[in-house]
Enzyme design. Structure first.
Site, PDB file in Angstrom:
ATOM      1  NE  ARG A 285      -2.849  -0.083   3.298  1.00 14.94           N
ATOM      2  CZ  ARG A 285      -3.945  -0.815   3.135  1.00 14.94           C
ATOM      3  NH1 ARG A 285      -4.917  -0.388   2.356  1.00 14.94           N
ATOM      4  NH2 ARG A 285      -4.083  -1.982   3.760  1.00 14.94           N
ATOM      5  NE  ARG A 321      -8.056  -0.966   1.220  1.00 17.52           N
ATOM      6  CZ  ARG A 321      -8.099  -0.156   2.256  1.00 17.52           C
ATOM      7  NH1 ARG A 321      -8.516   1.091   2.096  1.00 17.52           N
ATOM      8  NH2 ARG A 321      -7.738  -0.553   3.454  1.00 17.52           N
ATOM      9  CB  CYS A 356     -28.638  -5.047  -5.445  1.00 17.52           C
ATOM     10  SG  CYS A 356     -29.257  -4.218  -6.888  1.00 17.52           S
ATOM     11  CD  GLU A 357     -24.109  -7.365  -1.058  1.00 14.60           C
ATOM     12  OE1 GLU A 357     -23.985  -7.150   0.170  1.00 14.60           O
ATOM     13  OE2 GLU A 357     -23.883  -8.436  -1.603  1.00 14.60           O
TER      14      GLU A 357
HETATM   15  N1  LLP Z   1       3.734  -8.984   3.071  1.00 15.74           N
HETATM   16  C1  LLP Z   1       2.805  -9.918   3.362  1.00 15.74           C
HETATM   17  C2  LLP Z   1       3.243 -11.262   3.745  1.00 15.74           C
HETATM   18  C3  LLP Z   1       1.432  -9.599   3.287  1.00 15.74           C
HETATM   19  O1  LLP Z   1       0.524 -10.520   3.582  1.00 15.74           O
HETATM   20  C4  LLP Z   1       1.051  -8.285   2.911  1.00 15.74           C
HETATM   21  C5  LLP Z   1      -0.349  -7.924   2.823  1.00 15.74           C
HETATM   22  C6  LLP Z   1       2.060  -7.353   2.612  1.00 15.74           C
HETATM   23  C7  LLP Z   1       3.389  -7.738   2.713  1.00 15.74           C
HETATM   24  C8  LLP Z   1       1.765  -5.954   2.187  1.00 15.74           C
HETATM   25  O2  LLP Z   1       1.037  -5.236   3.117  1.00 15.74           O
HETATM   26  P1  LLP Z   1       0.835  -3.659   2.907  1.00 15.74           P
HETATM   27  O3  LLP Z   1       2.201  -3.026   2.982  1.00 15.74           O
HETATM   28  O4  LLP Z   1       0.227  -3.446   1.570  1.00 15.74           O
HETATM   29  O5  LLP Z   1      -0.069  -3.256   3.996  1.00 15.74           O
HETATM   30  N2  LLP Z   1      -6.825  -5.975   0.987  1.00 15.74           N
HETATM   31  C9  LLP Z   1      -6.411  -5.309   2.207  1.00 15.74           C
HETATM   32  C10 LLP Z   1      -4.961  -5.493   2.504  1.00 15.74           C
HETATM   33  C11 LLP Z   1      -4.568  -6.937   2.658  1.00 15.74           C
HETATM   34  C12 LLP Z   1      -3.096  -7.086   2.869  1.00 15.74           C
HETATM   35  C13 LLP Z   1      -2.719  -8.503   2.869  1.00 15.74           C
HETATM   36  N3  LLP Z   1      -1.324  -8.728   3.035  1.00 15.74           N
HETATM   37  C14 LLP Z   1      -6.758  -3.828   2.109  1.00 15.74           C
HETATM   38  O6  LLP Z   1      -7.277  -3.391   1.090  1.00 15.74           O
HETATM   39  O7  LLP Z   1      -6.555  -3.087   3.069  1.00 15.74           O
END
Ligand code: LLP
Length: 432
Positions: A285, A321, A356-357
Site C-alpha cells: 500500500r 475496500r 444491490c447491497e
Molecule cells: N507482506 C505480506 C506477507 C502480506 O501478507 C502483505 C499484505 C504485505 C506484505 C503488504 O502489506 P501492505 O504493505 O500493503 O499493507 N486488501 C487489504 C490489505 C490486505 C493485505 C494482505 N497482506 C486492504 O485493502 O486493506
C-alpha cells in the site's frame, strides 16, 4: 484546517489533474469507472523506500514490493526498474513479477497456502526464497526440492502475537490468526535435518495499514529474539523479512517515513546483522496507493431522510475496500463549482455505488454538496488493493485501467470488460 490535495493531484483552472493530466479528458476517452495510475508517483514512493532502507542497510536492503497490492505488469516494470524486488503469494503473481524482468533472486514467495505445483514452479524458475508458514508446507517443499535436485532457502514466518492493523480483517500477527508458525514450534523444526531446505532466517508480517512505529518495533524485537535463537543452533541468519503493513495518511503518503522506519529497524536488528544478512521490507500500500485513483461519474442524486445521496457508477465490485473494511477514501469533485459552499462546507454528502447491497457505500464526504448527475469524482489512494480486488458481481464489468507514463503518454493497461462478450463466451460453453 483543510487537508492538502493527495500526492500527484493539483487543480488547474478549477479542474483536478493527476500528474498534470486532465482527468475530464481521460474520462471522455476511456469512460468510467476508470482506474488511473501515474508512473511518476509510483516511482517516487518506491525510491523513498529504497533510499530510506539503503541509508541504513546499504546493499543488504531489499524493498520487496507486495505484488498483491497492484499486480499490473506495467506497474511491476516501473518498480523493478526502480530497484524493487517482489513479495509474491501465488504462481500468478510470480509469473507477473518475473515478466517485469526482475532477477528471481529478488523475489520472495510468501503466503499461507502454496500448492505443490506452485512450489515446483517457483523452484524451477529460480525463485528459491520461500517464507514457509507451516510444518506440513515445509515437508512438501522439502520433497519438491529433493525431486528437483535443488534446495530452497527458507525463512519460517513466525507469529509474533502482536495485534496491529487498521481493521480486524487485515490483522495477521495475532496467535489466533491463520498465518505463520508458533515461534516455539520453530525451534523443533530448525533442529531437524531437512533435505532440500536451507534455513536462512525469520519472517513476520503483522497486518496492514499500521501507523504506529511502536508496533513495528515490537515486531523487530521479536525478529531479533528468534534470529538469535537460530544463531544459538548454529544456523546462520542470512535473511530477515520484516513484512509490509506500513499505513498511509489522508494524502496517500506513508504514515511513517521510510527512513524513520528503517532507522528503527536498524536500531533493533543490529545484534544479529552481519554484512551478509539481507533485510527485506514488503510495502504494498505505501508504494502503490498514492499512485492510483478511480474516476467515477454521478448517476443519480436523491434525498434519503435528511441527507443527500449520490449514486455513482463505480461499485463495490470495482473498489471493495470501503464495503469490506469500512475504509475511508477521499472523493474529490473533478470540476470545482462556484460554491455556495463556504457556509455549507461542513455538510456531508453520502456516496454509494450501484450494487444491490447496503454495504456498497463509499461513506460520507465534505465538498460534494454541489455535485450533480453526470459530474466526475475522483476516489483517491486507490492504486493499492483497488482493481486487484474487483469482481463482476451483479454481472457488472471491471473498470478500464490506464497508466500515465513519465512523458505523459497514456497506456491502456486493461480494457473495460464487456458484458456482451462475457455472455457470448458463456453461451458458447453452454451450447458445446
Ligand atoms: N507482506 C505480506 C506477507 C502480506 O501478507 C502483505 C499484505 C504485505 C506484505 C503488504 O502489506 P501492505 O504493505 O500493503 O499493507 N486488501 C487489504 C490489505 C490486505 C493485505 C494482505 N497482506 C486492504 O485493502 O486493506
Amino acid at each position: 484546517m483543510s487537508i492538502s490535495l493527495p500526492v500527484g493531484l493539483d487543480r488547474y483552472d478549477g479542474k483536478l489533474r493527476f500528474v498534470e493530466q486532465d482527468l475530464t479528458s481521460l474520462a471522455a476517452d476511456f469512460g468510467t469507472p476508470l482506474y488511473v495510475y501515474a508512473e511518476e508517483v509510483l516511482e517516487q514512493q518506491a525510491c523513498a523506500w529504497r533510499e530510506g532502507m539503503q541509508r541504513c542497510f546499504g546493499e543488504r536492503a531489499l524493498v520487496a514490493y507486495a505484488t498483491k497490492a497492484n499486480d499490473r505488469l506495467r506497474v511491476l516494470q516501473t518498480l523493478a526498474r526502480a530497484g524493487c524486488g517482489f513479495d509474491i503469494v501465488s504462481e500468478g503473481e510470480m509469473l507477473r513479477a518475473l515478466a517485469s524482468g526482475v532477477d528471481p533472486e529478488r523475489v520472495v514467495f510468501s503466503g499461507v497456502g502454496k500448492s505443490d505445483l506452485e512450489l515446483r514452479s517457483a523452484l524451477s524458475k529460480g525463485v528459491r526464497h520461500i517464507n514457509v508458514e507451516s510444518e506440513s508446507e515445509l515437508l512438501r517443499l522439502s520433497k519438491v526440492a529433493e525431486q528437483q535436485g535443488t534446495h530452497a532457502s527458507v525463512s519460517l514466518r513466525l507469529t509474533p502475537d502482536i495485534a496491529a492493523g487498521g481493521h480486524d480483517k487485515i490483522s495477521t500477527g495475532r496467535k489466533t490468526d491463520k498465518f505463520g508458525i508458533a515461534p516455539e514450534r520453530a525451534l523443533a523444526l530448525w533442529r531437524q535435518p531437512w533435505h532440500g531446505i536451507t534455513f536462512d532466517g525469520v519472517a513476520v508480517h503483522c497486518g496492514s495499514q499500521i501507523c504506529d512505529l511502536a508496533l513495528f518495533e515490537q515486531a523487530f524485537r521479536f525478529v531479533v529474539e528468534w534470529a538469535q535463537k537460530m544463531q544459538t543452533l548454529s544456523l546462520p541468519v542470512r535473511r530477515l523479512d520484516l513484512g509490509g503493513g506500513i499505513g498511509i495518511d489522508e494524502r496517500g503518503e506513508p504514515a511513517l517515513s521510510p527512513l524513520l522506519y528503517a532507522r528503527a529497524a536498524q536500531k533493533w536488528l543490529a545484534p544479529v546483522l552481519d554484512e551478509k544478512t539481507r533485510i527485506l521490507v514488503e510495502p504494498g500500500r505505501a508504494i502503490a496507493a498514492a499512485a492510483g485513483l478511480l474516476l467515477t461519474r454521478v448517476l443519480d442524486r436523491k434525498r434519503i431522510e435528511d441527507r443527500t445521496c449520490l449514486v455513482v457508477d463505480a461499485g463495490m465490485n470495482n473498489f471493495l475496500r470501503c464495503a469490506l473494511y469500512d475504509a475511508h477514501h477521499r472523493l474529490l469533485p473533478v470540476v470545482c463549482k462556484n460554491t455556495l459552499a463556504k457556509h455549507t462546507q461542513k455538510t456531508k454528502t453520502w456516496v454509494v455505488g450501484p450494487v444491490c447491497e447496503s454495504s456498497d457505500t463509499f461513506g460520507t464526504h465534505e465538498g460534494l454538496e454541489q455535485a450533480a448527475i453526470g459530474d466526475l469524482l475522483a476516489l483517491c489512494s486507490a492504486g493499492a488493493y483497488g482493481a486487484v480486488m474487483a469482481s463482476d458481481y451483479n454481472a457488472r464489468t471491471r473498470a478500464a485501467e490506464v497508466f500515465i507514463e513519465h512523458d505523459g503518454n497514456t497506456l491502456l493497461l486493461r480494457a473495460r470488460e464487456d458484458a456482451r462478450v462475457r455472455l457470448a463466451e458463456e453461451e458458447s460453453l453452454v451450447r458445446a
